[in-house]
Motif scaffolding. Sequence first.
Motif, PDB file in Angstrom:
ATOM      1  N   LEU A 205      22.718  36.569  45.727  1.00 15.53           N
ATOM      2  CA  LEU A 205      23.765  36.100  46.636  1.00 15.53           C
ATOM      3  C   LEU A 205      24.564  37.268  47.217  1.00 15.53           C
ATOM      4  O   LEU A 205      24.927  37.252  48.401  1.00 15.53           O
ATOM      5  N   LEU A 206      24.840  38.282  46.401  1.00 16.77           N
ATOM      6  CA  LEU A 206      25.601  39.426  46.887  1.00 16.77           C
ATOM      7  C   LEU A 206      24.862  40.164  47.995  1.00 16.77           C
ATOM      8  O   LEU A 206      25.461  40.533  49.018  1.00 16.77           O
ATOM      9  N   MET A 207      23.565  40.396  47.799  1.00 18.35           N
ATOM     10  CA  MET A 207      22.813  41.119  48.826  1.00 18.35           C
ATOM     11  C   MET A 207      22.761  40.313  50.110  1.00 18.35           C
ATOM     12  O   MET A 207      22.839  40.859  51.214  1.00 18.35           O
ATOM     13  N   ALA A 208      22.643  38.979  49.986  1.00 25.61           N
ATOM     14  CA  ALA A 208      22.591  38.116  51.168  1.00 25.61           C
ATOM     15  C   ALA A 208      23.932  38.115  51.894  1.00 25.61           C
ATOM     16  O   ALA A 208      23.989  38.222  53.129  1.00 25.61           O
ATOM     17  N   GLU A 209      25.026  37.997  51.150  1.00 23.09           N
ATOM     18  CA  GLU A 209      26.353  38.017  51.750  1.00 23.09           C
ATOM     19  C   GLU A 209      26.645  39.368  52.400  1.00 23.09           C
ATOM     20  O   GLU A 209      27.403  39.448  53.379  1.00 23.09           O
ATOM     21  N   ALA A 210      26.030  40.432  51.864  1.00 22.17           N
ATOM     22  CA  ALA A 210      26.209  41.765  52.437  1.00 22.17           C
ATOM     23  C   ALA A 210      25.362  41.966  53.685  1.00 22.17           C
ATOM     24  O   ALA A 210      25.489  43.006  54.355  1.00 22.17           O
TER      25      ALA A 210
END
Length: 277
Positions: A205-210
């Motif tokens: 989720l973090l990589m996607a939100e980034a």
Amino acid sequence: MVRVKVVQFLRGSRQGLLLLFALMVSTLALTGCRSVPVTDRTQLMLTSSSYENRLGEEAYAEYKAQYPRSTNAEYNQALARCGKAIVEVAGQKDFNWEFLVLESSTQNAFCLPGGKVAVYSGIMDLMNNEAELAFVVAHEIAHAIARHSGERISWGYLQSLGGLLVAIGFQNDTINGVYGTGTELGVMLPFSRSNESEADQIGLLLMAEAGYNPRAAVQFWSRFSSNSSNGLFSSWLSTHPCDSDRIKAMNDQMGAAEEAYKKARSPKGYGVTFHHK
């Protein structure tokens, strides 16, 4: 008189020791809990973030003294970019973030408490693009913001306390050994594997939100794990889930990650393609 008898009971019987252990665990569980960011899982936490961060600072200094810093400009720039992007969405404002590429054939990466991130050049040599790096970095950052290190220390305290009470209560080497092996295989290793799965979920989720395409996570992990074999017995003894289970879980969580990717303020796709000069 009643109090004296209770103390004698606790000190003089196995049942008393077990009761004492249960009471201590219950007290700790009530006073040392927090929720993990993103997953909202309740975790036992008997250490402070300042203590964990101090350990992270000390360990990071040792790693920097042991390994030279990579001079690969492509790797350093990519890590700085994706690290900054992930930190912006991680919501951890009190970390003193640092990102470093260490020159080593080791195929690994880590994020120590307090936001000390290092990626070995050996694992970057296997990456096709910046998005694959973003997943590895986001996974390691997820460990730090979830305070998995402090949680493992906390459970280690309970394991040691239980071992002490068993040793005092039974005074039997065989029972002591069964307790040690049983808690390691039945509690500590499964707990470690669950932490890795949670870091995968948060990291995706973090990589996607980034702004990085989350599909890169599955692509990298499928390629990275292609030369490894995980039998049932080896998986049971491992600190990490087997590769096939990790990939399946990532695919199961891909819908939520792609939704987050669509909402990213600055979509980057796969980012820069690595040339591995």
